[in-house]
Design a protein around this motif. Structure first.
Motif, short mmCIF file in Angstrom:
data_model
loop_
_atom_site.label_atom_id
_atom_site.label_comp_id
_atom_site.label_asym_id
_atom_site.label_seq_id
_atom_site.Cartn_x
_atom_site.Cartn_y
_atom_site.Cartn_z
N TYR A 1 -69.21 31.71 56.49
CA TYR A 1 -67.86 32.07 56.97
C TYR A 1 -67.74 32.00 58.49
N TYR B 1 -73.81 39.21 48.44
CA TYR B 1 -73.51 37.99 47.67
C TYR B 1 -74.64 37.86 46.64
N SER C 1 -71.59 25.91 55.45
CA SER C 1 -70.90 25.22 54.36
C SER C 1 -69.55 24.68 54.82
N ASP D 1 -77.15 33.41 56.28
CA ASP D 1 -76.03 32.74 55.61
C ASP D 1 -74.77 32.91 56.46
N ARG E 1 -67.72 19.74 47.64
CA ARG E 1 -69.14 20.08 47.73
C ARG E 1 -69.87 19.42 48.91
N ALA F 1 -73.96 25.62 50.01
CA ALA F 1 -74.79 26.71 50.53
C ALA F 1 -75.35 27.53 49.36
N LYS F 2 -74.63 27.53 48.24
CA LYS F 2 -75.12 28.29 47.09
C LYS F 2 -76.46 27.72 46.63
N SER G 1 -67.26 24.53 52.57
CA SER G 1 -66.40 25.05 51.50
C SER G 1 -65.19 25.81 52.03
N LYS G 2 -65.48 26.85 52.82
CA LYS G 2 -64.39 27.69 53.29
C LYS G 2 -63.89 27.21 54.65
N CYS H 1 -76.16 37.97 55.81
CA CYS H 1 -74.93 37.21 55.64
C CYS H 1 -73.91 37.71 56.66
N ASN I 1 -69.77 38.40 53.18
CA ASN I 1 -69.11 38.53 51.89
C ASN I 1 -69.91 39.57 51.12
N1 PLP Z 1 -72.69 32.06 50.79
C1 PLP Z 1 -71.75 33.00 50.67
C2 PLP Z 1 -71.92 34.28 51.39
C3 PLP Z 1 -70.63 32.79 49.86
O1 PLP Z 1 -69.71 33.75 49.73
C4 PLP Z 1 -70.49 31.56 49.18
C5 PLP Z 1 -69.35 31.28 48.30
O2 PLP Z 1 -68.56 32.07 47.91
C6 PLP Z 1 -71.49 30.61 49.35
C7 PLP Z 1 -72.58 30.88 50.15
C8 PLP Z 1 -71.44 29.31 48.58
O3 PLP Z 1 -70.96 28.27 49.33
P1 PLP Z 1 -70.91 26.80 48.75
O4 PLP Z 1 -69.54 26.58 48.21
O5 PLP Z 1 -71.21 25.94 49.96
O6 PLP Z 1 -71.95 26.64 47.70
#
Ligand code: PLP
Length: 409
Positions: A217, A132, A245, A214, A256, A108-109, A247-248, A182, A186
Protein backbone atom coordinates in the motif's frame (compact mmCIF):
# COMPACT_ATOMS: atom_id res chain seq x y z
CA UNK A 1 -2.05 -45.01 2.05
CA UNK A 2 -0.78 -41.63 0.94
CA UNK A 3 0.06 -39.42 3.88
CA UNK A 4 -0.79 -35.79 3.60
CA UNK A 5 1.07 -32.77 4.88
CA UNK A 6 -0.62 -32.67 8.28
CA UNK A 7 0.36 -29.08 8.79
CA UNK A 8 -2.60 -28.23 6.56
CA UNK A 9 -4.90 -29.79 9.15
CA UNK A 10 -3.71 -27.27 11.72
CA UNK A 11 -5.30 -24.46 9.75
CA UNK A 12 -8.70 -23.44 11.06
CA UNK A 13 -11.15 -22.93 8.17
CA UNK A 14 -11.04 -19.45 6.76
CA UNK A 15 -14.58 -18.58 7.78
CA UNK A 16 -14.26 -14.81 7.73
CA UNK A 17 -15.33 -13.92 4.21
CA UNK A 18 -17.66 -16.90 3.79
CA UNK A 19 -19.45 -16.00 7.05
CA UNK A 20 -19.76 -12.41 5.86
CA UNK A 21 -21.15 -13.57 2.51
CA UNK A 22 -23.67 -15.84 4.24
CA UNK A 23 -24.84 -13.13 6.63
CA UNK A 24 -25.21 -10.62 3.81
CA UNK A 25 -27.10 -13.13 1.64
CA UNK A 26 -29.48 -13.95 4.52
CA UNK A 27 -30.10 -10.27 5.20
CA UNK A 28 -30.71 -9.57 1.51
CA UNK A 29 -33.20 -12.42 1.32
CA UNK A 30 -35.17 -11.04 4.26
CA UNK A 31 -34.99 -7.48 2.91
CA UNK A 32 -35.04 -7.87 -0.88
CA UNK A 33 -35.71 -4.18 -1.54
CA UNK A 34 -32.85 -2.81 0.52
CA UNK A 35 -29.61 -1.84 -1.18
CA UNK A 36 -26.50 -3.00 0.62
CA UNK A 37 -23.21 -1.11 0.22
CA UNK A 38 -19.98 -3.07 0.53
CA UNK A 39 -17.11 -1.38 2.28
CA UNK A 40 -15.59 -4.70 3.23
CA UNK A 41 -13.76 -5.63 0.08
CA UNK A 42 -10.03 -5.21 -0.42
CA UNK A 43 -10.48 -4.99 -4.16
CA UNK A 44 -10.40 -1.87 -6.31
CA UNK A 45 -13.41 -0.48 -8.16
CA UNK A 46 -11.81 1.88 -10.71
CA UNK A 47 -10.79 0.46 -14.11
CA UNK A 48 -7.25 0.29 -15.46
CA UNK A 49 -6.02 3.74 -16.53
CA UNK A 50 -5.79 4.58 -20.27
CA UNK A 51 -1.96 4.48 -20.40
CA UNK A 52 -2.06 0.91 -19.10
CA UNK A 53 -4.85 -0.15 -21.45
CA UNK A 54 -2.96 1.31 -24.40
CA UNK A 55 0.17 -0.63 -23.45
CA UNK A 56 -1.89 -3.82 -23.14
CA UNK A 57 -3.33 -3.33 -26.62
CA UNK A 58 0.05 -2.55 -28.14
CA UNK A 59 1.70 -5.56 -26.51
CA UNK A 60 -1.19 -7.81 -27.58
CA UNK A 61 -0.67 -6.70 -31.17
CA UNK A 62 3.05 -7.51 -30.84
CA UNK A 63 2.14 -10.98 -29.62
CA UNK A 64 0.07 -11.50 -32.76
CA UNK A 65 2.87 -10.77 -35.19
CA UNK A 66 5.62 -13.28 -35.97
CA UNK A 67 8.38 -10.63 -35.81
CA UNK A 68 7.44 -9.41 -32.35
CA UNK A 69 5.92 -12.52 -30.79
CA UNK A 70 7.43 -13.55 -27.41
CA UNK A 71 7.37 -16.95 -25.79
CA UNK A 72 8.83 -17.68 -22.37
CA UNK A 73 10.43 -14.59 -20.89
CA UNK A 74 13.00 -14.27 -18.12
CA UNK A 75 11.45 -15.75 -14.96
CA UNK A 76 12.55 -12.76 -12.90
CA UNK A 77 10.99 -10.22 -15.29
CA UNK A 78 11.93 -8.36 -18.47
CA UNK A 79 14.76 -5.84 -18.16
CA UNK A 80 12.49 -3.02 -19.37
CA UNK A 81 10.21 -3.42 -16.34
CA UNK A 82 12.95 -4.09 -13.79
CA UNK A 83 14.79 -0.98 -15.00
CA UNK A 84 11.61 1.12 -14.81
CA UNK A 85 10.93 -0.08 -11.24
CA UNK A 86 14.55 0.51 -10.27
CA UNK A 87 14.61 4.07 -11.58
CA UNK A 88 11.21 5.21 -10.38
CA UNK A 89 10.87 3.49 -7.02
CA UNK A 90 14.51 3.40 -5.91
CA UNK A 91 17.16 5.42 -7.78
CA UNK A 92 14.91 8.50 -7.93
CA UNK A 93 14.54 8.19 -4.16
CA UNK A 94 18.31 7.98 -3.71
CA UNK A 95 18.23 4.28 -2.93
CA UNK A 96 21.15 2.45 -4.55
CA UNK A 97 19.92 -0.91 -5.80
CA UNK A 98 20.53 -2.83 -9.01
CA UNK A 99 18.03 -4.28 -11.49
CA UNK A 100 19.01 -7.86 -10.61
CA UNK A 101 17.86 -7.24 -7.04
CA UNK A 102 14.29 -6.78 -8.35
CA UNK A 103 12.14 -9.84 -9.13
CA UNK A 104 8.90 -9.32 -11.04
CA UNK A 105 6.07 -11.67 -10.07
CA UNK A 106 2.37 -12.33 -10.44
CA UNK A 107 1.51 -10.96 -7.01
CA UNK A 108 2.71 -9.89 -3.62
CA UNK A 109 0.48 -12.62 -2.21
CA UNK A 110 2.44 -15.39 -3.90
CA UNK A 111 5.77 -13.79 -3.04
CA UNK A 112 5.04 -13.23 0.66
CA UNK A 113 3.62 -16.75 0.72
CA UNK A 114 6.57 -18.38 -1.02
CA UNK A 115 9.48 -16.49 0.42
CA UNK A 116 9.48 -18.41 3.71
CA UNK A 117 10.61 -21.51 1.76
CA UNK A 118 14.14 -20.15 1.79
CA UNK A 119 14.38 -20.43 5.57
CA UNK A 120 14.82 -23.44 7.79
CA UNK A 121 11.70 -24.92 9.33
CA UNK A 122 13.14 -24.17 12.79
CA UNK A 123 13.16 -20.41 12.19
CA UNK A 124 11.13 -18.47 14.72
CA UNK A 125 8.54 -16.19 13.11
CA UNK A 126 7.02 -12.99 14.48
CA UNK A 127 3.85 -11.42 13.11
CA UNK A 128 1.74 -8.38 13.76
CA UNK A 129 -1.65 -9.03 15.34
CA UNK A 130 -4.02 -8.20 13.64
CA UNK A 131 -2.42 -9.27 10.38
CA UNK A 132 -2.88 -10.03 6.68
CA UNK A 133 -3.50 -13.80 7.06
CA UNK A 134 -1.15 -15.06 4.31
CA UNK A 135 2.05 -14.68 6.37
CA UNK A 136 0.72 -16.85 9.16
CA UNK A 137 -1.06 -19.49 7.11
CA UNK A 138 1.94 -20.16 4.86
CA UNK A 139 4.20 -20.65 7.86
CA UNK A 140 1.65 -23.05 9.30
CA UNK A 141 1.64 -25.01 6.03
CA UNK A 142 5.43 -25.13 6.10
CA UNK A 143 5.41 -26.65 9.59
CA UNK A 144 6.89 -23.70 11.38
CA UNK A 145 4.17 -23.60 14.07
CA UNK A 146 2.50 -25.73 16.69
CA UNK A 147 -1.24 -26.26 16.86
CA UNK A 148 -3.99 -23.66 16.91
CA UNK A 149 -5.26 -23.30 20.46
CA UNK A 150 -7.33 -20.52 22.00
CA UNK A 151 -7.04 -18.42 18.88
CA UNK A 152 -3.26 -18.63 18.62
CA UNK A 153 -0.66 -20.86 16.96
CA UNK A 154 2.03 -22.30 19.17
CA UNK A 155 5.55 -21.28 18.21
CA UNK A 156 4.56 -17.94 16.63
CA UNK A 157 5.57 -14.69 18.29
CA UNK A 158 2.56 -12.39 18.06
CA UNK A 159 3.25 -8.66 18.09
CA UNK A 160 0.09 -6.94 19.36
CA UNK A 161 -0.88 -3.79 17.46
CA UNK A 162 -3.22 -1.91 19.74
CA UNK A 163 -4.50 1.56 20.38
CA UNK A 164 -1.86 1.89 23.12
CA UNK A 165 1.08 1.45 20.72
CA UNK A 166 -0.67 3.31 17.88
CA UNK A 167 -0.97 -0.04 16.05
CA UNK A 168 2.80 -0.06 15.51
CA UNK A 169 4.33 -3.24 16.97
CA UNK A 170 6.84 -3.13 19.79
CA UNK A 171 10.14 -4.99 19.30
CA UNK A 172 9.95 -8.64 20.36
CA UNK A 173 11.31 -9.50 23.78
CA UNK A 174 12.48 -12.94 22.70
CA UNK A 175 14.74 -14.14 19.88
CA UNK A 176 13.04 -14.08 16.48
CA UNK A 177 14.55 -15.06 13.12
CA UNK A 178 11.94 -13.69 10.73
CA UNK A 179 9.50 -10.86 11.18
CA UNK A 180 6.76 -9.83 8.78
CA UNK A 181 6.02 -6.12 8.86
CA UNK A 182 3.22 -4.64 6.80
CA UNK A 183 3.30 -0.87 6.38
CA UNK A 184 1.04 0.85 5.47
CA UNK A 185 -0.92 -1.80 7.24
CA UNK A 186 -3.78 -4.00 6.23
CA UNK A 187 -6.05 -4.05 8.26
CA UNK A 188 -5.25 -1.20 10.69
CA UNK A 189 -4.21 1.45 8.15
CA UNK A 190 -1.27 2.41 10.42
CA UNK A 191 2.04 3.29 8.73
CA UNK A 192 5.47 3.24 10.34
CA UNK A 193 7.41 6.49 10.46
CA UNK A 194 11.08 6.64 9.57
CA UNK A 195 12.14 6.52 13.24
CA UNK A 196 9.80 3.61 14.03
CA UNK A 197 11.10 1.63 11.07
CA UNK A 198 14.70 2.48 11.96
CA UNK A 199 14.20 0.82 15.34
CA UNK A 200 13.22 -2.39 13.54
CA UNK A 201 16.11 -2.25 11.06
CA UNK A 202 18.61 -1.65 13.89
CA UNK A 203 17.06 -4.47 15.91
CA UNK A 204 17.28 -6.87 12.94
CA UNK A 205 20.93 -5.95 12.34
CA UNK A 206 21.74 -6.44 16.00
CA UNK A 207 19.96 -9.81 16.26
CA UNK A 208 20.76 -11.21 12.82
CA UNK A 209 17.09 -11.32 11.94
CA UNK A 210 15.38 -10.86 8.58
CA UNK A 211 12.50 -8.43 8.03
CA UNK A 212 9.95 -9.38 5.36
CA UNK A 213 8.53 -5.95 4.59
CA UNK A 214 5.18 -5.86 2.82
CA UNK A 215 4.63 -2.47 1.29
CA UNK A 216 1.71 -3.28 -1.00
CA UNK A 217 0.00 0.00 0.00
CA UNK A 218 3.02 2.27 -0.43
CA UNK A 219 1.21 4.38 -3.05
CA UNK A 220 -1.26 5.57 -0.39
CA UNK A 221 1.37 7.21 1.83
CA UNK A 222 0.71 10.92 2.32
CA UNK A 223 2.80 11.89 5.35
CA UNK A 224 6.41 12.96 4.72
CA UNK A 225 7.81 11.15 7.77
CA UNK A 226 6.54 7.77 6.48
CA UNK A 227 9.20 6.14 4.28
CA UNK A 228 8.12 4.74 0.89
CA UNK A 229 10.70 1.97 1.05
CA UNK A 230 12.42 0.23 3.94
CA UNK A 231 15.69 0.85 2.07
CA UNK A 232 15.39 4.54 2.95
CA UNK A 233 16.67 3.36 6.34
CA UNK A 234 20.46 2.95 6.42
CA UNK A 235 21.51 -0.69 6.79
CA UNK A 236 18.16 -2.09 5.61
CA UNK A 237 19.67 -3.78 2.56
CA UNK A 238 21.46 -6.16 4.89
CA UNK A 239 18.33 -7.18 6.78
CA UNK A 240 15.19 -6.69 4.68
CA UNK A 241 13.27 -8.04 1.71
CA UNK A 242 10.61 -5.68 0.30
CA UNK A 243 7.36 -6.74 -1.36
CA UNK A 244 5.46 -4.33 -3.61
CA UNK A 245 2.47 -4.71 -5.88
CA UNK A 246 0.72 -3.01 -8.80
CA UNK A 247 -2.61 -4.32 -7.47
CA UNK A 248 -3.72 -1.38 -5.38
CA UNK A 249 -1.26 1.10 -6.91
CA UNK A 250 -2.57 0.73 -10.45
CA UNK A 251 -5.70 -1.44 -10.30
CA UNK A 252 -3.90 -4.68 -11.23
CA UNK A 253 -5.82 -6.95 -8.83
CA UNK A 254 -7.16 -8.87 -11.82
CA UNK A 255 -4.21 -8.21 -14.14
CA UNK A 256 -1.55 -9.55 -11.71
CA UNK A 257 1.86 -7.98 -11.39
CA UNK A 258 4.06 -7.29 -8.39
CA UNK A 259 7.73 -7.32 -7.46
CA UNK A 260 10.03 -8.28 -4.66
CA UNK A 261 13.37 -6.69 -3.84
CA UNK A 262 16.04 -9.02 -2.51
CA UNK A 263 19.26 -7.04 -2.00
CA UNK A 264 22.48 -8.91 -2.69
CA UNK A 265 23.85 -7.74 0.67
CA UNK A 266 21.26 -9.81 2.53
CA UNK A 267 22.78 -13.08 3.72
CA UNK A 268 21.63 -16.16 5.57
CA UNK A 269 23.73 -19.04 6.87
CA UNK A 270 24.02 -22.79 6.45
CA UNK A 271 24.59 -25.10 9.42
CA UNK A 272 28.34 -24.81 8.96
CA UNK A 273 28.03 -21.03 9.37
CA UNK A 274 28.81 -20.27 5.75
CA UNK A 275 26.95 -17.22 4.39
CA UNK A 276 24.66 -17.40 1.33
CA UNK A 277 22.99 -14.52 -0.49
CA UNK A 278 19.20 -14.68 -0.31
CA UNK A 279 19.18 -13.03 -3.73
CA UNK A 280 20.82 -16.08 -5.36
CA UNK A 281 18.49 -18.46 -3.49
CA UNK A 282 15.37 -16.56 -4.54
CA UNK A 283 16.60 -16.50 -8.15
CA UNK A 284 17.07 -20.27 -7.94
CA UNK A 285 13.61 -20.71 -6.47
CA UNK A 286 11.87 -18.49 -9.01
CA UNK A 287 13.66 -19.93 -12.04
CA UNK A 288 12.69 -23.42 -10.89
CA UNK A 289 9.10 -22.87 -9.81
CA UNK A 290 7.88 -19.83 -11.74
CA UNK A 291 7.75 -19.01 -15.44
CA UNK A 292 7.32 -15.29 -15.30
CA UNK A 293 4.57 -12.74 -15.74
CA UNK A 294 2.96 -12.42 -19.21
CA UNK A 295 4.78 -10.06 -21.55
CA UNK A 296 1.65 -7.97 -22.11
CA UNK A 297 1.16 -7.53 -18.37
CA UNK A 298 4.77 -6.46 -17.88
CA UNK A 299 4.36 -3.89 -20.68
CA UNK A 300 1.20 -2.69 -18.91
CA UNK A 301 3.11 -2.37 -15.63
CA UNK A 302 5.90 -0.49 -17.38
CA UNK A 303 3.30 2.05 -18.61
CA UNK A 304 2.51 2.85 -14.96
CA UNK A 305 5.93 4.54 -14.74
CA UNK A 306 5.49 6.87 -17.74
CA UNK A 307 4.58 10.49 -16.88
CA UNK A 308 1.10 9.88 -18.30
CA UNK A 309 0.72 6.61 -16.39
CA UNK A 310 1.84 8.26 -13.17
CA UNK A 311 -0.57 11.18 -13.55
CA UNK A 312 -3.43 8.79 -14.28
CA UNK A 313 -2.82 6.37 -11.43
CA UNK A 314 -2.33 9.26 -9.00
CA UNK A 315 -5.79 10.58 -9.85
CA UNK A 316 -7.28 7.15 -9.17
CA UNK A 317 -5.45 6.86 -5.85
CA UNK A 318 -6.76 10.32 -4.95
CA UNK A 319 -10.30 9.05 -5.49
CA UNK A 320 -9.69 6.32 -2.88
CA UNK A 321 -7.95 8.76 -0.56
CA UNK A 322 -10.98 11.07 -0.71
CA UNK A 323 -13.24 8.10 -0.03
CA UNK A 324 -11.18 7.39 3.08
CA UNK A 325 -11.69 10.96 4.30
CA UNK A 326 -15.43 10.74 3.63
CA UNK A 327 -15.61 7.55 5.72
CA UNK A 328 -13.50 9.02 8.53
CA UNK A 329 -15.72 12.11 8.73
CA UNK A 330 -18.87 10.01 8.84
CA UNK A 331 -17.48 7.88 11.65
CA UNK A 332 -16.54 10.98 13.57
CA UNK A 333 -20.06 12.38 13.07
CA UNK A 334 -21.45 9.12 14.46
CA UNK A 335 -19.19 9.52 17.50
CA UNK A 336 -17.00 6.55 16.64
CA UNK A 337 -13.26 6.42 17.17
CA UNK A 338 -11.40 5.60 13.96
CA UNK A 339 -7.78 5.11 12.90
CA UNK A 340 -5.91 4.77 9.61
CA UNK A 341 -7.23 6.13 6.31
CA UNK A 342 -4.43 8.71 6.01
CA UNK A 343 -1.57 6.62 4.59
CA UNK A 344 -3.69 3.62 3.67
CA UNK A 345 -7.03 2.75 2.04
CA UNK A 346 -8.17 1.08 5.28
CA UNK A 347 -10.07 2.56 8.19
CA UNK A 348 -9.88 0.74 11.48
CA UNK A 349 -12.66 1.74 13.80
CA UNK A 350 -13.13 0.93 17.44
CA UNK A 351 -16.51 -0.61 18.11
CA UNK A 352 -18.62 1.50 20.50
CA UNK A 353 -19.36 0.49 24.09
CA UNK A 354 -16.99 -2.45 23.92
CA UNK A 355 -19.26 -4.52 21.66
CA UNK A 356 -17.53 -7.32 19.80
CA UNK A 357 -16.59 -7.14 16.13
CA UNK A 358 -19.34 -9.47 14.88
CA UNK A 359 -22.10 -7.71 16.85
CA UNK A 360 -20.94 -4.47 15.26
CA UNK A 361 -21.04 -6.15 11.85
CA UNK A 362 -24.68 -7.15 12.43
CA UNK A 363 -25.67 -3.70 13.65
CA UNK A 364 -23.98 -1.90 10.77
CA UNK A 365 -25.69 -4.21 8.33
CA UNK A 366 -29.15 -3.88 9.84
CA UNK A 367 -29.01 -0.17 10.71
CA UNK A 368 -27.09 1.17 7.69
CA UNK A 369 -27.07 -1.68 5.18
CA UNK A 370 -23.28 -1.29 5.06
CA UNK A 371 -20.92 -4.28 5.04
CA UNK A 372 -17.46 -4.16 6.57
CA UNK A 373 -15.03 -6.68 8.01
CA UNK A 374 -14.93 -7.69 11.69
CA UNK A 375 -11.47 -6.95 13.07
CA UNK A 376 -11.31 -10.24 14.96
CA UNK A 377 -11.06 -11.97 11.58
CA UNK A 378 -7.50 -10.63 11.31
CA UNK A 379 -6.32 -11.86 14.70
CA UNK A 380 -7.16 -11.87 18.40
CA UNK A 381 -6.05 -8.25 18.85
CA UNK A 382 -8.58 -7.21 16.19
CA UNK A 383 -11.47 -8.03 18.53
CA UNK A 384 -13.43 -4.88 19.27
CA UNK A 385 -12.38 -3.33 15.96
CA UNK A 386 -13.84 -3.21 12.49
CA UNK A 387 -12.31 -2.57 9.05
CA UNK A 388 -13.82 -0.39 6.34
CA UNK A 389 -12.15 0.07 2.98
CA UNK A 390 -11.98 3.10 0.71
CA UNK A 391 -12.05 1.08 -2.50
CA UNK A 392 -15.70 1.42 -3.44
CA UNK A 393 -16.91 4.09 -5.87
CA UNK A 394 -17.16 7.70 -4.60
CA UNK A 395 -20.94 7.57 -5.06
CA UNK A 396 -21.46 4.44 -3.00
CA UNK A 397 -18.88 5.50 -0.41
CA UNK A 398 -20.71 8.81 0.01
CA UNK A 399 -24.04 7.02 0.30
CA UNK A 400 -22.64 4.66 2.94
CA UNK A 401 -21.09 7.59 4.80
CA UNK A 402 -24.40 9.47 4.90
CA UNK A 403 -26.07 6.42 6.42
CA UNK A 404 -23.32 5.90 8.99
CA UNK A 405 -23.09 9.58 10.02
CA UNK A 406 -26.64 9.54 11.39
CA UNK A 407 -26.38 6.32 13.33
CA UNK A 408 -26.48 5.74 17.03
CA UNK A 409 -25.19 2.38 18.16
N1 PLP B 1 -0.09 -7.78 0.95
C1 PLP B 1 -1.11 -7.20 1.59
C2 PLP B 1 -0.87 -6.58 2.91
C3 PLP B 1 -2.40 -7.21 1.03
O1 PLP B 1 -3.41 -6.64 1.68
C4 PLP B 1 -2.59 -7.81 -0.23
C5 PLP B 1 -3.92 -7.86 -0.87
O2 PLP B 1 -4.95 -7.61 -0.35
C6 PLP B 1 -1.50 -8.39 -0.86
C7 PLP B 1 -0.26 -8.37 -0.25
C8 PLP B 1 -1.67 -9.13 -2.16
O3 PLP B 1 -1.31 -8.37 -3.25
P1 PLP B 1 -1.31 -8.98 -4.71
O4 PLP B 1 -2.62 -8.62 -5.33
O5 PLP B 1 -0.14 -8.30 -5.38
O6 PLP B 1 -1.12 -10.45 -4.64
Amino acid sequence: MILLNENYLKLPGSYLFSTIAKKVAAYQQEHPNEDIIRLGIGDVSRPLVPAVVEALHKASDEMGRAETFRGYGPEQGYAFLREAILKHDYLDRNIALEADEIFVSDGAKSDVANFQELFDVSCKVALQDPVYPVYLDTNVMAGRTGNFENGRFGGIVYLPCTEENGFIPDLPRERVDLVYLCSPNNPTGAAMTRSELKKWVDWAAQHNSVILYDSAYEAFITQPDVPHSIYEIPGAQKVAVEFRSFSKTAGFTGTRCAYTVVPKALQVYDRAGKPHALNALWLRRQTTKFNGVPYIVQRAAQAVFTPMGQAQIRSVIEVYQKNAQVILQALQAAGLQAFGGVNAPYIWLKTPNGIDSWTFFDRLLSKARVVGTPGVGFGACGEGYFRLTAFNTPELTQAAASRIAHLTF
